[in-house]
Enzyme design. Structure first.
Site, short mmCIF file in Angstrom:
data_model
loop_
_atom_site.label_atom_id
_atom_site.label_comp_id
_atom_site.label_asym_id
_atom_site.label_seq_id
_atom_site.Cartn_x
_atom_site.Cartn_y
_atom_site.Cartn_z
N ASP B 32 0.85 -1.19 0.00
CA ASP B 32 0.00 0.00 0.00
C ASP B 32 0.89 1.25 0.00
O ASP B 32 1.97 1.24 -0.60
CB ASP B 32 -0.93 -0.06 1.22
CG ASP B 32 -2.28 0.60 0.97
OD1 ASP B 32 -2.28 1.82 0.73
OD2 ASP B 32 -3.31 -0.08 1.02
N HIS B 106 -3.72 5.98 3.49
CA HIS B 106 -4.41 4.77 3.00
C HIS B 106 -3.75 3.50 3.53
O HIS B 106 -4.43 2.57 4.00
CB HIS B 106 -4.40 4.82 1.46
CG HIS B 106 -5.25 3.80 0.80
ND1 HIS B 106 -4.85 2.49 0.60
CD2 HIS B 106 -6.49 3.89 0.26
CE1 HIS B 106 -5.81 1.84 -0.03
NE2 HIS B 106 -6.81 2.66 -0.25
N SER B 436 -11.05 -0.88 -0.80
CA SER B 436 -9.76 -0.87 -0.10
C SER B 436 -9.94 -1.17 1.38
O SER B 436 -9.04 -1.70 2.03
CB SER B 436 -9.10 0.51 -0.20
OG SER B 436 -8.37 0.64 -1.38
#
Lengths: 82, 659
Positions: B32, B106, B436
């Site tokens: 990520d 994220h 996600s």
């Protein structure tokens, strides 16, 4: 144009390494040098695939695809977060 | 996360939380945007030594001191930027960290969702407060930073997967995707195949391209493809109009409230000279028209939270953000920079109509904090990508859904909760949405199963997660799709919503070996070169053996009726046979098959209809024959095949399509 480079992932069949090479890395380097004077390896892949990534012109990529032991020359893909 | 463990039935742990050190030997690798190691979710209190099998480590760099950042919880942190820099030029280190450090948020969110430690008193500005934890709170985390400001490049992803497998991860979590390419051309699929060979389960997000058909990414059958649903939590906000009507929306706004009296309301499309000014894009609002008012903006083109900055910059005091037909009634809460609420399309239309017709429209917005117990839940998120599978229609995808809407998890200290550079706020947790977010839920749950059943293959773990997933609410009604308000289909939810407590004891599994996957590639008609590129081996498909996707031992069924291929009798009825093998991973039992379909036209015959298992590891094979008359091209219908011994239900979705 024909001289513009982009990243390709070049995958090899490890079992087809000629006897003259001791390490796969040397085989990859020799294959790359055979088609390009200037391209450099970005990564060498040993675990999930066998081969390397490098910046190549389309002609160089095509020439690599015709080298013995090369099973695929795949252009870089850009992924996005979800 | 603060609510999903309870929503998933994990609050009592139900035997899923391994307390022994062996349970903490499971490592979840997350590819990520990196990690913000200082947050409490990576606290290693109570963790024993790093597993002896672990070969990984942390990359020491300028703003990421490995000795400080990594510990017995966060045991790996690497970055891969050569491919990115080769394409985009050198990284500007004043803007992004050339290190495992997460400048985006994220990656911190996904890794803490999968396996973050317990953190009491977590919240975002008081919203969603509670004890935050990852799904596999006792598992270890290894992060591989492959995504940068300009995207995530396949050469970097492949290098990270290469290293993660070498390091010794047990589960790989990838909340990213590309287009729809053949598996041998898709770096994630290639990397995942090799990972699967080594016993690593790979979980990927399905994509946020819904609700359109055939919008999935990461559809290789050796990948667990995860769609997104809501949970039973909401963040309500109420909009009261000057005409006396009230509408409900959602918001994560926290800050100075609007004045008690109603403010003038203006539709952005009437406060602009730009043709797309209704979208509140940067620089399109006329300050003289919006100053001191609540502005109604339409969703689209620019980030939702950015519209708030645009309104604020133009002098607006508040914002109502209206969905359009693309998003329907799906509400995604955001930590807006000014008092703002999001509303669905229908309410947005009503508010717009009022704003355009009333000579002096007014409104107020009231924020109501966090509400739990919202029903029905889960519902399929509109954004969640949908089947059918465009690459291999014979494999039903997505595999299942998991929580992916308004998920609170860890966040980067380098960026505000909106992710915008202009947001100077800093928070330890953030609430965001996407597949996600659902993917790492499943990754963490897979890690729990791996800890409980170390000998299970990735396919067995995936089967357990899928065959125990539910597709109905407790009352028996089908899960709903928020984009239509109608029952969801297997193209939306796959096997259904994950149920980890049941997945721990599935009774039977549909197992798959590497040879089975190679047979699958043969069924696709891959050439020896393509098989070699995919699987790193010199393998020739046995021309004397019949390879068919219908006999591939997948836990779900996709039945494409193609009259031209399968042939039709005089009656026009087409018959398709699938073969499956079930492996007993539970106690002895006699399982009986039941089939339900949404149409009476399709006839289903299961042979044998009863399977008796006496020992663990015992395998039994059955055949399902699907027969259906011709239907117009593009038609689809659905069903479910369930094996049950009275204690376990081993449930598979079935999708019928006519092409």
């Amino acid at each position: 144009g024909a001289s513009a480079t982009k990243t390709y992932i070049v995958r090899f069949a490890r079992s087809e390494m000629p006897a003259e090479f001791v390490e796969h890395r040397h085989w990859y380097d020799a294959s790359l040098q055979a088609v390009s004077d200037s391209a450099a390896v970005l990564y060498t892949y040993d675990t999930v695939t066998h081969g390397f990534s490098a910046r190549l012109t389309p002609d160089e990529a095509e020439a690599l695809g015709n080298r013995p032991g090369v099973v695929a020359v795949i252009p870089e893909t850009r992924y996005q977060l979800h | 996360t603060t609510r999903t463990p309870e929503f998933l039935g994990l609050s009592s742990d139900a035997g899923l939380q391994p307390q022994s050190d062996s349970g903490t030997d499971v490592v979840v690798g997350v590819l990520d945007t990196g990690v913000w190691p200082e947050i409490r979710s990576y606290d290693d209190s109570g963790f024993g030594p790093v597993p002896e099998t672990w070969k990984g480590g942390c990359d020491d760099s300028k703003n990421f001191k490995a000795a400080v950042a990594c510990n017995k919880k966060l045991i790996g942190a690497r970055f891969f930027s050569k491919g990115y820099e080769a394409s985009m030029g050198p990284i500007d280190e004043s803007k992004e960290s050339k290190s495992p450090r997460d400048d985006d948020g994220h990656g911190t969110h996904t890794s803490t969702t999968a396996a973050g430690s317990f953190v009491p008193d977590a919240s975002l500005f008081g919203f969603a407060s509670g004890t935050a934890r990852g799904m596999a709170a006792r598992a270890r985390i290894a992060v591989y930073k492959v995504c940068w400001a300009g995207g995530c490049f396949s050469s970097d992803i492949l290098a990270a997967m290469d290293k993660a497998v070498e390091d010794g991860v047990n589960v790989l979590s990838l909340s990213l995707g590309g287009g729809q390419a053949d598996y041998y051309r898709d770096g994630v699929a290639v990397g995942a195949f090799a990972a699967m060979e080594k016993g690593i389960l790979v979980s990927c997000s399905a994509g946020n391209a819904g609700p359109g058909d055939a919008t999935l990414s990461n559809v290789a059958p050796w990948i667990t493809t995860v769609g997104a649903g809501t949970i039973d939590r909401d963040f309500p906000a109420f909009i009261a109009l000057g005409n006396g009507k009230n509408y409900s929306g959602v918001s994560l706004y926290s800050g100075n409230l609007l004045p008690n009296e109603a403010l003038p309301l203006i539709y952005a499309g009437n406060a602009t000279n730009a043709t797309n000014g209704n979208l509140c894009l940067s620089g399109t609002l006329i300050p003289e028209k919006v100053a001191g008012k609540i502005v109604l903006c339409d969703r689209g083109v620019s980030p939702r939270v950015q519209k708030g900055f645009v309104v604020k910059a133009a002098g607006g005091l508040g914002m109502v953000l209206s969905n359009t037909a693309i998003n329907g009634e799906e509400l995604v809460a955001d930590a807006h920079i000014l008092p703002a609420a999001a509303v669905g399309e229908k309410m947005g239309n009503a508010i717009r109509s009022y704003a355009l017709s009333d000579p002096a429209p007014t409104a107020t917005i009231v924020f109501a904090g966090t509400k739990v117990g919202v029903q029905p839940s889960p519902v399929v998120a509109a954004f969640s990508s949908r089947g059918p599978n465009a690459i291999t229609p014979g494999i039903l995808k997505p595999d299942l859904i998991a929580p992916g809407v308004n998920i609170l998890a860890g966040w980067s200290g380098g960026v505000g909760p909106t992710g915008l550079a202009s947001d100077s706020r800093r928070t330890e947790f953030n609430i965001i949405s996407g597949t996600s977010m659902s993917c790492p839920h499943v990754s963490g749950l897979a890690a729990l199963l791996k800890g409980a059943h170390p000998d299970w293959s990735p396919a067995a773990i995936k089967s357990a997660l899928m065959t125990t997933a539910y597709d109905t609410y407790k009352g028996g009604d089908q899960l709903l799709d928020i984009s239509t308000g109608k029952p969801a289909t297997p193209f939306d939810v796959g096997a259904g919503h994950v149920d980890p407590v049941r997945a721990l004891d599935p009774g039977l599994v549909y197992d798959l070996s590497v040879e089975d996957y190679l047979g699958f590639l043969c069924a696709l008609g891959y050439t020896p070169l393509q098989v070699a590129a995919m699987s790193n081996r010199n393998f020739s498909c046995d021309s004397g053996k019949k390879h068919t996707i219908s006999d591939f031992n997948y836990p779900s069924f996709s039945v494409p009726f193609q009259t031209a291929i399968f042939g039709g009798g005089a009656s026009g009825v087409t018959t398709v046979k699938h073969t499956r093998t079930l492996t007993n991973v539970g106690t002895p039992g006699i399982y009986k098959a039941t089939v339900s379909t949404s149409t009476n036209d399709v006839k289903v015959l299961v042979e044998p209809s009863e399977l008796s298992f006496e020992q663990q590891g015992e395998k039994k094979t059955y055949t399902v024959t699907f027969s259906a008359p011709s239907q117009p091209s593009g038609s689809s219908s659905f069903g479910r095949l369930v094996w049950s011994d009275g204690r376990h239900t081993v449930s598979s979705p079935v999708a019928f399509t006519w092409t």
